[in-house]
Scaffold this motif. Structure first.
Motif, short mmCIF file in Angstrom:
data_model
loop_
_atom_site.label_atom_id
_atom_site.label_comp_id
_atom_site.label_asym_id
_atom_site.label_seq_id
_atom_site.Cartn_x
_atom_site.Cartn_y
_atom_site.Cartn_z
N LYS A 306 0.87 -1.19 0.00
CA LYS A 306 0.00 0.00 0.00
C LYS A 306 0.90 1.23 0.00
O LYS A 306 1.86 1.30 0.76
CB LYS A 306 -0.89 -0.01 1.24
CG LYS A 306 -1.99 -1.05 1.14
CD LYS A 306 -3.03 -0.88 2.23
CE LYS A 306 -4.16 -1.87 2.07
NZ LYS A 306 -3.72 -3.28 2.11
N SER A 307 0.57 2.18 -0.86
CA SER A 307 1.37 3.40 -0.94
C SER A 307 0.78 4.44 0.00
O SER A 307 -0.44 4.61 0.07
CB SER A 307 1.38 3.93 -2.37
OG SER A 307 2.01 5.19 -2.39
N ASP A 308 1.67 5.16 0.75
CA ASP A 308 1.18 6.25 1.60
C ASP A 308 1.25 7.59 0.86
O ASP A 308 1.04 8.64 1.45
CB ASP A 308 1.98 6.30 2.91
CG ASP A 308 3.47 6.52 2.66
OD1 ASP A 308 3.86 6.80 1.51
OD2 ASP A 308 4.25 6.43 3.63
N GLY A 309 1.59 7.53 -0.42
CA GLY A 309 1.62 8.74 -1.23
C GLY A 309 2.89 9.55 -1.08
O GLY A 309 3.04 10.59 -1.73
N SER A 310 3.81 9.12 -0.23
CA SER A 310 5.05 9.88 -0.03
C SER A 310 5.95 9.77 -1.26
O SER A 310 5.76 8.89 -2.10
CB SER A 310 5.79 9.34 1.20
OG SER A 310 6.21 8.01 0.94
N GLU A 311 6.93 10.67 -1.32
CA GLU A 311 7.88 10.64 -2.45
C GLU A 311 8.63 9.32 -2.47
O GLU A 311 8.87 8.73 -3.52
CB GLU A 311 8.86 11.82 -2.34
CG GLU A 311 8.27 13.17 -2.71
CD GLU A 311 7.62 13.18 -4.09
OE1 GLU A 311 8.27 12.74 -5.05
OE2 GLU A 311 6.45 13.60 -4.19
N ALA A 313 7.62 6.45 -1.39
CA ALA A 313 6.74 5.38 -1.86
C ALA A 313 6.57 5.45 -3.38
O ALA A 313 6.55 4.42 -4.07
CB ALA A 313 5.38 5.49 -1.18
N LYS A 314 6.51 6.69 -3.91
CA LYS A 314 6.37 6.85 -5.37
C LYS A 314 7.62 6.33 -6.07
O LYS A 314 7.54 5.66 -7.10
CB LYS A 314 6.14 8.32 -5.73
CG LYS A 314 4.72 8.79 -5.45
CD LYS A 314 4.57 10.26 -5.81
CE LYS A 314 3.29 10.81 -5.20
NZ LYS A 314 3.26 12.26 -5.14
N ASP A 317 7.57 2.63 -6.10
CA ASP A 317 6.62 2.10 -7.08
C ASP A 317 7.21 2.10 -8.49
O ASP A 317 6.91 1.24 -9.30
CB ASP A 317 5.32 2.93 -7.08
CG ASP A 317 4.36 2.44 -6.01
OD1 ASP A 317 4.50 1.27 -5.59
OD2 ASP A 317 3.49 3.22 -5.59
N ARG B 72 11.15 0.27 4.22
CA ARG B 72 11.55 1.32 3.29
C ARG B 72 13.05 1.44 3.23
O ARG B 72 13.72 1.26 4.25
CB ARG B 72 11.02 2.68 3.77
CG ARG B 72 9.55 2.87 3.63
CD ARG B 72 9.27 3.50 2.25
NE ARG B 72 7.85 3.60 2.01
CZ ARG B 72 7.09 4.55 2.52
NH1 ARG B 72 7.62 5.48 3.27
NH2 ARG B 72 5.80 4.58 2.26
#
Lengths: 532, 93
Positions: A306-311, A313-314, A317, B72
């Motif tokens: 699941k992406s949290d929309g952060s840079e 995470a982008k 992706d 991460r």
């Protein structure tokens, strides 16, 4: 005096070269020197590794062993940590066996080896070695001997940035480019092979090594992006506009230059040299995009992260390796280049993996499901073969291979992106790897004919024999019966010698790992879990 | 255990050699950040780990635990962070 000259042309295929070796109207003969070599020498299709990919295939040339023994399967390797999967790059320390370049030194032969991938950090050799696919920023540290960088730097016209692997530029492979952009992208690759040629010519002339080897990888890069301007199946000059013709012209310029590099290196090596030209795989056109992780998700074997929309995470992706919810994933494809599916086995770190007792049934059903994937446009199956790792990669390093290796209907690479649908047609065919590469050889005693298909590991055996070496008994290749005139092979019989050694770095890892095991055992004993 | 200062010294000299051809004008200290101060990209980080493992003659130190946190990849690493990590991971010299 150099006895053996090995030229690697990454991705070269007779599908393209056959046309370039013939008179073709206004284009003329694009590669007249190669044509002469093929006409007077021996040529054959060269079967690549079970998965025809640059790192495993060139490592097979560099070791004489198949991937199940040398242990290199992809550009990227991963460590499954259970909750996470850590991706990093394969390097020379992952090669499990001694390289041919080292073996040659042990047998008293000097070598120059240039631009063969997976050889950084460089092994110590009797001569000079510059690994391929290294960024300019890391060239100096990655040469053997250390003083080589300053010597190469003094060659007229040397430019480290032109010479080296540009990760940003190569990352554009697969993007759809308008012809004007494609022209510039192709043109940008021409200086790179010229740099390697200049270094090669200088070291060949000055050092005169027993074995000289140079790999040029512009063929692969250009064919990936400009295949539709190359393959006779897609190139129709009467229908092409000016921009398309300009791309074709710059591509032909590359092949013409390549032909002169082959000629000049061959002539510099001298008349009695054995010249061997090989590619690590062939090429063809891929028309489909197969989003394999999307399909595995639809089958219920994986869950996307699941992406949290952060840079961050982008960025993750966009990266070309799987981005998944690892606690809820049982089977996945790690990278597009792998064409592999990994089945995660149940363990303490990975409690939701497939239990050992269910592995065989899980894998059999997965193979069935993979083979059933259809192209919605045509109803045809898009995966034509699924190889288990024991079939594709038998050997001591088999456990590091993906559980399954896929062959697509058009030989394309899979996509690991979370996009739908799972199968879609590309707007422009993209160059992709085909198992059939090329083999061309000339020199004393070499027959003049086109031979039957050979294996890529035959290359190393042939080069070792031509250089007067004993063939390590664990080399997997052979000298084709039709390669030499009978009198030549009678006068120069194949001598089998001791097995090649293990890679020292792997051995030291194994020792370290044994030490760690001992530490764990000692701790367990202290805690009373083990009896002495 | 190797001492922090020994480790830091060896890390700094490895890093000095690593960036020698990059045309940088930066003094390497424990507070130097690989990405922010030296312009590392992800390939540079991987290459630097190889260089560090070579310098300390030890592979599989477990750098993934430093680089990956909460699933991460971290945005940046300092020389000091690496030294502290290595101090805990490397056996006595």
């Amino acid at each position: 005096m150099t006895k053996t000259l090995l030229l690697g042309l990454d991705g070269a295929t007779f599908t393209v070269l056959d046309g370039f070796m013939k008179e073709a109207g206004e284009e003329g003969v694009v590669m007249p020197y190669l044509a002469q070599l093929v006409k007077t020498g021996y040529s054959a299709p060269l079967k690549s590794t079970a998965h025809p990919l640059t790192p495993p295939a060139w490592t097979s040339v560099s070791t004489g062993r198949t991937p199940g023994h040398h242990g290199i399967y992809d550009f990227v390797r991963f460590e499954d940590l259970g909750k996470d999967v850590y991706f990093t790059l394969y390097d020379s320390r992952d090669i499990r066996v001694e390289t041919f370049w080292q073996i040659a030194g042990r047998q008293g032969k000097s070598v120059v080896s240039l631009n063969f991938p997976m050889l950084a950090p460089p092994p110590e050799v009797n001569g000079a070695l510059v690994p391929g696919f290294v960024s300019w920023k890391h060239l100096r540290r990655n040469m053997h001997p250390k003083s080589l960088f300053d010597r190469i730097k003094a060659i007229e016209g040397f430019d480290a940035q032109e010479l080296s692997w540009d990760f940003e530029r190569e990352g554009q492979i697969g993007e759809i480019m308008p012809d004007a952009e494609l022209h510039d992208w192709v043109e940008g690759h021409l200086p790179r092979d010229k740099q390697w040629f200049n270094i090669g010519l200088a070291l060949l002339s000055e050092d005169q090594p027993d074995i000289f080897a140079l790999m040029l990888d512009g063929v692969d890069k250009i064919q990936h992006q400009a295949w539709h301007r190359l393959d006779p199946k897609y190139w129709h000059p009467d229908e092409a506009d000016e921009a398309a013709h300009k791309v074709r012209q710059v591509v032909l310029r590359y092949y013409r230059e390549l032909d002169t590099y082959i000629e000049r290196l061959h002539k510099a090596a001298g008349p009695d040299v054995h010249l061997v030209i090989v590619s690590d795989h062939g090429f063809t056109g891929a028309e489909k995009v197969v989003r394999i992780n999307r399909y595995l998700g639809e089958l219920g074997h994986l869950t996307w992260a699941k992406s949290d929309g952060s840079e961050a995470a982008k960025r993750r992706d966009l990266a070309n390796f799987a981005n998944l919810d690892w606690e809820n994933t049982q089977a996945f494809c790690p990278t597009p280049s792998s064409n592999g599916v990994v089945i995660r086995k149940q363990s303490e770190a990975c409690p939701n993996g497939v239990p050992a007792a269910e592995y065989a049934a899980f894998r059999a059903k997965l193979i069935e499901d993979l083979l059933a994937l259809e192209d919605p446009e045509t109803g045809e199956r898009v995966i034509t073969a699924v190889q288990t790792r024991e079939d594709a990669f038998p050997g001591a390093a088999m456990e590091d291979a993906p559980d399954l290796t896929l062959t697509l209907c058009d030989h394309g690479f899979v996509s690991v992106k979370n996009l739908e649908p799972a199968v879609v047609t590309r707007p422009v065919p993209m160059g992709t790897h085909h198992p059939d590469g090329i083999f061309v050889m000339t020199g004393p005693g070499v027959e003049n004919r086109r031979g039957p298909a050979m294996s890529i590991v035959d290359t190393t055996t042939i080069v070792a024999h031509a250089a007067g070496m004993e063939i390590p008994k664990d080399f997997e290749g052979k000298i084709p019966a039709t390669l030499y005139q009978p009198a030549h092979i009678a006068a120069n019989p194949v001598k089998i010698g001791a097995a090649a050694g293990q890679n020292a770095a792997v051995k030291s890892d194994q020792e370290a790992s044994d030490e760690q095991k001992e530490e764990v055992l000692a701790q367990l004993r202290m805690l009373g879990y083990l009896e002495d | 255990m190797l001492q922090t200062l020994d480790i830091e010294h060896r890390l700094k000299s490895t890093l000095d050699e690593f960036v020698a051809d990059w045309g940088l004008d930066a003094e390497i200290t424990a507070e130097t950040w690989l990405v922010e101060d030296l312009g590392f990209d992800s390939i540079d980080v991987i290459q630097f780990i190889v260089a560090v493992e070579t310098a300390f003659d030890k592979r599989n130190v477990g750098f993934q635990e430093l680089i990956m946190q909460d699933g991460r990849y971290v945005d940046d690493l300092s020389v000091g962070q690496m030294a502290t990590f290595l101090e805990a991971r490397l056996p006595a010299a």
